[in-house]
Motif scaffolding. Structure first.
Motif, short mmCIF file in Angstrom:
data_model
loop_
_atom_site.label_atom_id
_atom_site.label_comp_id
_atom_site.label_asym_id
_atom_site.label_seq_id
_atom_site.Cartn_x
_atom_site.Cartn_y
_atom_site.Cartn_z
N ALA A 162 0.90 -1.17 0.01
CA ALA A 162 -0.06 0.06 -0.07
C ALA A 162 0.70 1.44 0.04
CB ALA A 162 -0.73 0.05 1.14
N ALA A 163 0.68 2.15 -0.97
CA ALA A 163 1.51 3.44 -0.81
C ALA A 163 0.89 4.35 0.41
CB ALA A 163 0.70 4.21 -2.04
N ASN A 164 -0.38 4.13 0.82
CA ASN A 164 -0.88 5.13 1.88
C ASN A 164 -1.82 4.28 2.88
OD1 ASN A 164 -0.75 7.30 -0.43
ND2 ASN A 164 0.41 8.01 1.41
N GLU B 100 -9.42 3.04 -0.82
CA GLU B 100 -9.84 1.82 -1.66
C GLU B 100 -10.33 0.58 -0.71
OE1 GLU B 100 -7.81 0.42 -5.84
OE2 GLU B 100 -6.15 1.30 -4.33
N TYR B 101 -9.59 0.17 0.45
CA TYR B 101 -10.12 -0.90 1.09
C TYR B 101 -10.19 -0.31 2.63
CZ TYR B 101 -8.22 -3.40 -3.06
OH TYR B 101 -7.85 -3.82 -4.19
N GLY C 88 -17.51 5.22 -1.32
CA GLY C 88 -17.09 4.38 -2.69
C GLY C 88 -16.05 3.53 -2.35
N ALA C 89 -15.69 2.84 -1.27
CA ALA C 89 -14.60 1.89 -1.05
C ALA C 89 -14.80 0.74 -1.90
CB ALA C 89 -14.90 1.46 0.35
N LYS C 90 -13.82 0.16 -2.51
CA LYS C 90 -13.72 -1.11 -3.47
C LYS C 90 -14.03 -2.27 -2.64
CE LYS C 90 -10.74 -2.41 -6.33
NZ LYS C 90 -9.25 -2.68 -6.99
N ARG C 91 -13.84 -2.38 -1.24
CA ARG C 91 -14.26 -3.25 -0.53
C ARG C 91 -14.05 -2.93 1.05
NH1 ARG C 91 -13.23 -9.47 -2.07
NH2 ARG C 91 -15.42 -8.80 -3.03
N TYR C 92 -14.90 -3.55 1.88
CA TYR C 92 -15.14 -3.57 3.29
C TYR C 92 -14.87 -4.89 3.87
CZ TYR C 92 -17.03 -2.36 7.86
OH TYR C 92 -17.18 -2.31 9.39
N PHE D 56 -12.64 9.37 7.00
CA PHE D 56 -12.79 9.12 5.82
C PHE D 56 -12.66 10.01 4.71
CE2 PHE D 56 -14.60 5.16 7.23
CZ PHE D 56 -14.60 4.19 6.13
N GLU D 57 -12.87 11.51 5.22
CA GLU D 57 -12.46 12.77 4.39
C GLU D 57 -10.96 12.96 3.98
OE1 GLU D 57 -15.00 15.62 6.05
OE2 GLU D 57 -17.09 14.71 5.12
N HIS D 58 -10.41 12.27 5.17
CA HIS D 58 -8.77 12.71 5.04
C HIS D 58 -8.12 12.38 3.70
CE1 HIS D 58 -4.87 12.96 6.96
NE2 HIS D 58 -4.56 11.91 6.17
#
Length: 357
Positions: free
Chosen positions: A19-21, A74-75, A111-115, A66-68
């Motif tokens: 992960a980059a971040n 993504e995940y 809009g997360a790709k997966r939770y 989440f707004e950060h």
């Protein structure tokens, strides 16, 4: 977060450059979360990790998390939960169900790709046969009852791509409530020189999964498996009380045994309260005295076995479904070596006396 599994997940992502971040949100600042030196260095790496102290049961606070950095995460992996047993229902509702509700809703909103919701295998009816993901559900702890409700809350979120994970007993460095209480009990019998007698039998299942494999599986499920699926996590060792006691014998040089059927029948007739006293009264003061003797003034460790866990409730879990997706467990089961790693880590942190093993 910066808790037991969370710190291992962050380390796995960092060390494998996956992960980059990474954004970690926890109500406990990581600076006081008893991280190892290596973990602390990773959490302080601002190019890789951002940290937000947050009350994750509060939807407004979760939205701020989440707004950060623009909110394009993504995940989302929910590892926030209460791990202390025998708490009031309200405590579990607020800190498990409400947290899952707020975090899963935010994951869908942003809009997360997966939770991924990390639950517990204690949601299954406790039987000596290994439970697969479609086994009957009958939670047998307060944590499990709230976790199952949280699973249902997550499943009800419209448009959310999600996966549920149900680990067996998780162990490894920084574990406090899984294998570690039994390690502490073993250390006490090294001090006293007495034989350690355990409740029930050697065949009572105590199925396990190493925390490094949990971290590996969580990342794997970010990119594998269908939405709405449930995956157990358990190694192939089929760990039971007998195997755990053999490890204690090897580490501490003690002798162990199980109460005979006559003694066990008599103890059981006295009820759960008696069993709790039997299992704990002989351990709490000796461990406290040993810590004082060796200069340990403050420790999160305890040999206490909670009333919810003292019953004859097997943890029997089939963790093979995820292997059908191509996942491979790296750790075959608990050993004297990987359990000593746990104790070594606590010695370095000043929480456990090196003289006790």
């Amino acid at each position: 977060g910066s808790g037991f599994i969370g710190r291992h997940l962050v380390t796995y992502l960092h060390d494998n450059k996956l992960a980059a971040n990474v954004l970690v949100a926890d109500k406990v600042p990581f600076q006081i979360a008893s991280l190892s030196e290596n973990e602390l260095a990773i959490f302080n790496n601002k190019d890789f990790l951002s940290f937000k102290q947050s009350d994750l049961k509060n939807p407004a606070s979760v939205d701020l998390v989440f707004e950060h950095a623009g909110g394009k995460w993504e995940y989302v992996i929910n590892l926030a939960a209460v791990t202390k047993y025998s708490q009031a229902k309200e405590v579990y509702s607020a800190n498990i169900v409400d947290v899952s509700k707020a975090c899963s809703a935010a994951a869908a909103k942003f809009g997360a790709k997966r939770y991924i919701e990390v639950s517990t295998s204690q949601v299954y009816a406790s039987k000596n046969k290994a439970a697969k993901e479609d086994a009957p559900l009958k939670p047998w702890t307060g944590i499990a009852t709230a976790s199952l409700e949280a699973e249902q809350v997550v499943a009800a979120v419209s448009g959310l791509d999600y996966v549920i994970v149900r680990p067996a007993i998780v162990y490894g460095t920084s574990d406090i409530v899984g294998m570690t209480p039994r390690l502490i009990v073993g250390s006490i019998y090294k001090q006293t020189g007495e034989k350690m007698e355990s409740l029930y039998s050697k065949d009572l299942r105590f199925n396990t999964v190493h925390v490094s494999d949990v971290a590996k599986a969580l990342w794997f499920l970010c990119e594998n498996g269908k939405s709405g699926e449930v995956y157990n996590l358990a190694d192939k060792n089929d760990t039971n009380q007998g195997k755990v006691n053999k490890i204690l014998e090897e580490i501490f040089g003690i002798k162990t045994a199980f109460l005979g059927s006559i003694k066990m029948a008599a103890a059981s007739q006295m009820g759960t309260k008696f069993l709790v006293g039997f299992a704990n009264d002989a351990h709490l003061k000796p461990f406290s005295d040993a810590c004082k003797k060796y200069g340990i003034e403050d420790t999160p460790l305890t040999p206490y076995l909670d009333e919810e866990l003292i019953k004859e409730t097997p943890t029997a879990v089939d963790g093979s479904k995820i292997e059908g997706l191509g996942f491979k467990y790296d750790v075959q089961g608990p050993t004297a070596a990987n359990c000593k790693e746990v104790l070594d880590d606590f010695v370095k942190k000043g929480y456990f006396p090196k003289e006790m093993y």
